[in-house]
Design a protein around this motif. Structure first.
Motif, PDB file in Angstrom:
ATOM      1  N   LYS A  42     -52.678  11.304 -41.742  1.00  0.00           N
ATOM      2  CA  LYS A  42     -51.411  11.472 -41.024  1.00  0.00           C
ATOM      3  C   LYS A  42     -51.289  10.444 -39.903  1.00  0.00           C
ATOM      4  O   LYS A  42     -50.222   9.868 -39.698  1.00  0.00           O
ATOM      5  N   LYS A  69     -42.814  14.589 -33.429  1.00  0.00           N
ATOM      6  CA  LYS A  69     -44.078  15.127 -32.934  1.00  0.00           C
ATOM      7  C   LYS A  69     -43.837  16.405 -32.136  1.00  0.00           C
ATOM      8  O   LYS A  69     -44.576  17.377 -32.264  1.00  0.00           O
ATOM      9  N   THR A  72     -43.026  19.358 -34.419  1.00  0.00           N
ATOM     10  CA  THR A  72     -44.174  19.919 -35.132  1.00  0.00           C
ATOM     11  C   THR A  72     -45.072  20.729 -34.217  1.00  0.00           C
ATOM     12  O   THR A  72     -45.905  21.502 -34.686  1.00  0.00           O
ATOM     13  N   ARG A  73     -44.928  20.595 -32.909  1.00  0.00           N
ATOM     14  CA  ARG A  73     -45.771  21.290 -31.938  1.00  0.00           C
ATOM     15  C   ARG A  73     -45.189  22.604 -31.444  1.00  0.00           C
ATOM     16  O   ARG A  73     -45.897  23.418 -30.860  1.00  0.00           O
TER      17      ARG A  73
END
Length: 115
Positions: A42, A69, A72-73
Motif C-alpha cells: 500500500k 488517508k 480511511t482513518r
C-alpha cells in the motif's frame, strides 16, 4: 542508464524504508513479528501515485492523498482505548509525512536522472 539508476535508487529506498518502518513500529501496533507486506505494498502504491502526480504537475494530488488517508482513518477511533489510539495516531502521522517526503525525493531523483 539513467532509467536503470533511477529504478535502483527507488528500489533500494523502498527496501530501506520497509526496514525502517518495521523497526519504528511500536509492538502494540505490529500484528506479527514478520514484515506486513500488505502495508508495504500500500505504501509503495501511495508513493507511486504521488510520484506520477507530481511529475505530471498535479501537486493538488497531495490534497486528494490527504483526504483519502483521513477518510480511511475515521472509523479506527471507535475501536481503541485512548493511549493506544494516541500512539497509533502519532505513528500514522509520522509514517504519512515520511511517505510524502520519499515521494518528493523520488520526483527529485526522476528530474535529476530522467527528466
Amino acid at each position: 542508464m539513467a532509467v536503470f539508476q533511477f529504478v535502483v535508487l527507488v528500489l533500494s529506498t523502498e527496501v530501506l524504508l520497509g526496514i525502517f518502518y518495521y523497526i519504528i513500529t511500536p509492538k502494540s501496533i505490529r500484528k506479527t513479528k514478520i514484515i506486513d507486506y500488505k502495508s508495504l505494498i500500500k505504501g509503495i502504491v501511495e508513493r507511486i501515485f504521488l510520484l506520477v502526480s507530481m511529475i505530471n504537475d498535479y501537486p493538488h494530488a497531495l490534497t486528494l492523498f490527504g483526504a483519502l488517508k483521513l477518510a480511511t482513518r475515521l472509523k479506527r477511533d471507535d475501536e481503541q482505548d485512548k493511549v493506544k489510539q494516541s500512539l497509533y495516531n502519532d505513528f500514522y502521522l509520522v509514517g504519512n509525512f515520511i511517505s510524502v517526503m520519499i515521494a518528493i525525493l523520488y520526483v527529485f531523483l526522476y528530474n535529476k536522472y530522467i527528466g
